[in-house]
Design a protein around this motif. Structure first.
Motif, PDB file in Angstrom:
ATOM      1  N   ILE A 183      10.082   4.121   7.196  1.00  0.00           N
ATOM      2  CA  ILE A 183       8.709   4.510   6.882  1.00  0.00           C
ATOM      3  C   ILE A 183       7.746   3.461   7.447  1.00  0.00           C
ATOM      4  CG2 ILE A 183       7.042   4.836   5.018  1.00  0.00           C
ATOM      5  CD1 ILE A 183       9.223   6.063   3.363  1.00  0.00           C
ATOM      6  N   LYS A 184       6.736   3.900   8.116  1.00  0.00           N
ATOM      7  CA  LYS A 184       5.789   2.994   8.761  1.00  0.00           C
ATOM      8  C   LYS A 184       4.842   2.382   7.726  1.00  0.00           C
ATOM      9  CE  LYS A 184       2.504   2.731  12.613  1.00  0.00           C
ATOM     10  NZ  LYS A 184       1.808   3.497  13.671  1.00  0.00           N
ATOM     11  N   VAL A 185       4.686   1.073   7.807  1.00  0.00           N
ATOM     12  CA  VAL A 185       3.748   0.354   6.935  1.00  0.00           C
ATOM     13  C   VAL A 185       2.793  -0.428   7.835  1.00  0.00           C
ATOM     14  CG1 VAL A 185       3.484  -1.398   5.150  1.00  0.00           C
ATOM     15  CG2 VAL A 185       5.472   0.131   5.106  1.00  0.00           C
ATOM     16  N   THR A 186       1.509  -0.140   7.729  1.00  0.00           N
ATOM     17  CA  THR A 186       0.514  -0.773   8.597  1.00  0.00           C
ATOM     18  C   THR A 186      -0.315  -1.786   7.822  1.00  0.00           C
ATOM     19  OG1 THR A 186      -1.186   0.881   8.119  1.00  0.00           O
ATOM     20  CG2 THR A 186       0.364   1.368   9.916  1.00  0.00           C
ATOM     21  N   PRO A 187      -0.899  -2.762   8.523  1.00  0.00           N
ATOM     22  CA  PRO A 187      -1.784  -3.721   7.868  1.00  0.00           C
ATOM     23  C   PRO A 187      -2.953  -3.030   7.149  1.00  0.00           C
ATOM     24  CG  PRO A 187      -1.210  -4.497  10.053  1.00  0.00           C
ATOM     25  CD  PRO A 187      -0.672  -3.104   9.940  1.00  0.00           C
ATOM     26  N   LYS A 188      -3.410  -1.926   7.694  1.00  0.00           N
ATOM     27  CA  LYS A 188      -4.514  -1.200   7.068  1.00  0.00           C
ATOM     28  C   LYS A 188      -4.114  -0.664   5.702  1.00  0.00           C
ATOM     29  CE  LYS A 188      -7.742   2.638   7.705  1.00  0.00           C
ATOM     30  NZ  LYS A 188      -8.158   3.776   8.565  1.00  0.00           N
ATOM     31  N   MET A 189      -2.895  -0.122   5.614  1.00  0.00           N
ATOM     32  CA  MET A 189      -2.399   0.398   4.339  1.00  0.00           C
ATOM     33  C   MET A 189      -2.283  -0.730   3.306  1.00  0.00           C
ATOM     34  SD  MET A 189       0.563   2.857   5.964  1.00  0.00           S
ATOM     35  CE  MET A 189       1.336   3.250   4.399  1.00  0.00           C
ATOM     36  N   ASP A 233       2.169  -0.807  -6.892  1.00  0.00           N
ATOM     37  CA  ASP A 233       2.027  -0.037  -5.642  1.00  0.00           C
ATOM     38  C   ASP A 233       1.874  -0.961  -4.433  1.00  0.00           C
ATOM     39  OD1 ASP A 233       2.228   2.319  -7.012  1.00  0.00           O
ATOM     40  OD2 ASP A 233       0.075   2.701  -7.116  1.00  0.00           O
ATOM     41  N   LEU A 234       1.124  -2.057  -4.611  1.00  0.00           N
ATOM     42  CA  LEU A 234       0.938  -3.017  -3.525  1.00  0.00           C
ATOM     43  C   LEU A 234       2.267  -3.670  -3.142  1.00  0.00           C
ATOM     44  CD1 LEU A 234      -0.766  -4.812  -1.625  1.00  0.00           C
ATOM     45  CD2 LEU A 234      -1.159  -6.343  -3.595  1.00  0.00           C
ATOM     46  N   ALA A 235       2.986  -4.169  -4.151  1.00  0.00           N
ATOM     47  CA  ALA A 235       4.263  -4.838  -3.879  1.00  0.00           C
ATOM     48  C   ALA A 235       5.280  -3.866  -3.301  1.00  0.00           C
ATOM     49  CB  ALA A 235       4.801  -5.457  -5.172  1.00  0.00           C
ATOM     50  N   ASP A 236       5.283  -2.637  -3.791  1.00  0.00           N
ATOM     51  CA  ASP A 236       6.204  -1.618  -3.282  1.00  0.00           C
ATOM     52  C   ASP A 236       5.941  -1.337  -1.804  1.00  0.00           C
ATOM     53  OD1 ASP A 236       8.039   0.566  -3.191  1.00  0.00           O
ATOM     54  OD2 ASP A 236       6.356   1.938  -3.493  1.00  0.00           O
ATOM     55  N   GLY A 254      -3.944  -3.561   3.381  1.00  0.00           N
ATOM     56  CA  GLY A 254      -5.300  -4.017   3.069  1.00  0.00           C
ATOM     57  C   GLY A 254      -5.983  -3.144   2.032  1.00  0.00           C
ATOM     58  N   GLU A 255      -5.789  -1.843   2.132  1.00  0.00           N
ATOM     59  CA  GLU A 255      -6.416  -0.926   1.178  1.00  0.00           C
ATOM     60  C   GLU A 255      -5.870  -1.141  -0.233  1.00  0.00           C
ATOM     61  OE1 GLU A 255      -5.658   2.886   2.846  1.00  0.00           O
ATOM     62  OE2 GLU A 255      -7.334   2.794   4.286  1.00  0.00           O
ATOM     63  N   ARG A 256      -4.554  -1.297  -0.313  1.00  0.00           N
ATOM     64  CA  ARG A 256      -3.959  -1.503  -1.644  1.00  0.00           C
ATOM     65  C   ARG A 256      -4.281  -2.899  -2.181  1.00  0.00           C
ATOM     66  NH1 ARG A 256       1.742   1.790  -2.218  1.00  0.00           N
ATOM     67  NH2 ARG A 256       0.923   3.787  -1.454  1.00  0.00           N
ATOM     68  N   PHE A 257      -4.367  -3.869  -1.286  1.00  0.00           N
ATOM     69  CA  PHE A 257      -4.741  -5.215  -1.726  1.00  0.00           C
ATOM     70  C   PHE A 257      -6.156  -5.205  -2.308  1.00  0.00           C
ATOM     71  CE2 PHE A 257      -6.580  -9.414  -1.106  1.00  0.00           C
ATOM     72  CZ  PHE A 257      -5.585 -10.233  -1.653  1.00  0.00           C
TER      73      PHE A 257
END
Length: 424
Positions: free
Chosen positions: A205-211, A80-83, A213-216
């Motif tokens: 699709i928007k990808v934010t640093p927060k998203m 999920d993180l890499a995706d 960070g959460e998955r990391f």
């Protein structure tokens, strides 16, 4: 006469469905007892010494780590993180799956374990995004083979213990070829995805640093595992066997904290790893008895003399060796090939002036190819079961990646610097 009888007995036992370890050991035993008159005490000593090696104790631990990661559902977090990170790239999810395959190679050390651990999660992720099952199956089956090359590799542990080569040197030799092969597989995945315009609708699709960070954060536990294993080995804190044991403890602790298993689940994991390890050790014993038989018959020295007298150059010997091992890989699993050919070919390779560490990497690359080659390629059957498509369709999905494996083999075979550069 003796070799012909050995092959006849071996093939007969295999056709009857006998386990390869039992078939090898029994066939060698008949020749040693009847034709060589070898004492049973000597034979039992050879069998015991073949597995009485501290390094081989790492095998059940690494098998167990792969099982814990698979059943603890830890692979999904990384996927999920890499995706998410690669979502705006053509084939981002497929590339993520291949990258995570390389990552898992640094945990399990096993081709089948890597394929199994990732298989279900990748099938679900890529299936939801419209990827064909054949492509998914081929991608995961091929990506899993890197588990044999990137440390900690069970193949290198086995070869090192059998041939007396420092295992940490073999691990180091596999790093550059493993990374090179991983990059080539990723590029092919990107090219196929771009050509078919898979995932093109996800580019905006928007990808934010927060998203991210959460998955990391949710993946941080499993991300630390290869650091623990490889860092501990290369910093001299652990031996490979100790690192494997520590990895089991860490992985178990992780899945318990995440509430991904219970005591019954832990017992099931230990039982499965014990059974798999028993089969591996049985093959090692059978292979060791076969090697002892060949040595007793003088075949090993005879082969060395034959190669020396034939005028074959090293590159010609390596070409013949590659063809031979690929042929054997059509009918035998990787471990069986290793225990069967290593005692026979390593002395010949050394006599031909080939570095044994380089030769070990070549052998491992051949075993990678065997893992995705019908009719016995184990990774094909794993992915056939997970995707519910015929084995031949999985093999077709492997097709584009198969050329990468062959090119990797040729590059490593004829450019030994790729294997030895980090050892200089």
């Amino acid at each position: 006469m003796e070799i012909t009888l050995f092959i006849f007995i071996l093939l007969t036992l295999l056709v009857l469905g006998t386990h390869i370890g039992v078939a090898l050991g029994s066939s060698a035993l008949v020749i040693l007892l009847i034709f060589e008159g070898t004492n049973l005490t000597v034979i039992s000593q050879q069998a015991f010494e073949s597995i009485n090696d501290y390094a081989l104790a790492a095998i059940p631990f690494f098998i167990l780590v792969g099982d814990i990661v698979m059943k603890g559902d830890l692979a999904k977090r990384l996927l999920d993180l890499a995706d998410l990170i690669l979502r705006r790239i053509h084939g981002g999810a497929a590339i993520a799956a291949m990258i995570v395959s390389v990552f898992f190679a640094s945990i399990s050390g096993s081709s089948v374990a890597s394929t199994t651990a990732l298989g279900k999660n990748v099938v679900n992720l890529l299936g939801e995004k419209g990827y064909p099952k054949r492509f998914i199956a081929g991608l995961v089956a091929t990506g899993g083979t890197i588990g044999l090359l990137i440390p900690p590799s069970l193949s290198f542990i086995l070869i090192g213990s059998m041939m007396g080569i420092p295992i940490i040197d073999l691990f180091t030799a596999g790093i550059v070829p493993g990374i090179l092969q991983g990059v080539m597989l990723i590029l092919v995945t990107w090219w196929i995805s771009r050509k078919n315009r898979w995932e093109s609708e996800f580019h905006n699709i928007k990808v934010t640093p927060k998203m991210i960070g959460e998955r990391f954060k949710s993946s941080s536990g499993i991300l630390f595992l290869p650091v623990l294993i490889l860092g501990g080995i290369y910093l001299g804190i652990f031996t490979p066997t100790e690192a494997a044991a520590v990895a089991v403890f860490y992985a178990l602790l992780l899945v318990i904290i995440l509430k991904k298993t219970n005591m019954r689940g832990v017992w099931t994991m230990f039982k499965g790893a014990l059974l798999q390890s028993g089969m591996v050790y049985l093959i090692i014993i059978g292979g060791a008895l076969t090697a002892f038989m060949l040595q007793s018959l003088g075949l090993t020295q005879g082969l060395i003399n034959l190669i020396a007298g034939s005028g074959l150059e090293a590159w010609q010997f390596l070409l013949i060796t590659n063809l031979l091992i690929i042929l054997l890989g059509l009918f035998l699993d990787g471990i069986s090939v290793i225990v069967l050919v290593s005692p026979l070919l390593f002395p010949v390779a050394i006599a031909a002036g080939i570095d044994p560490i380089h030769f070990a990497v070549i052998l491992t690359l051949n075993i990678e190819i065997a893992a995705v080659t019908p009719p016995v390629g184990l990774n094909l059957f794993v992915m056939s079961g997970l995707t519910k498509i015929p084995v031949e369709d999985v093999a077709k999905g492997v097709g584009p990646y198969y050329f990468v494996l062959i090119i990797s083999l040729l590059l490593v075979t004829y450019f030994p610097q790729l294997s030895l550069v980090l050892l200089k």
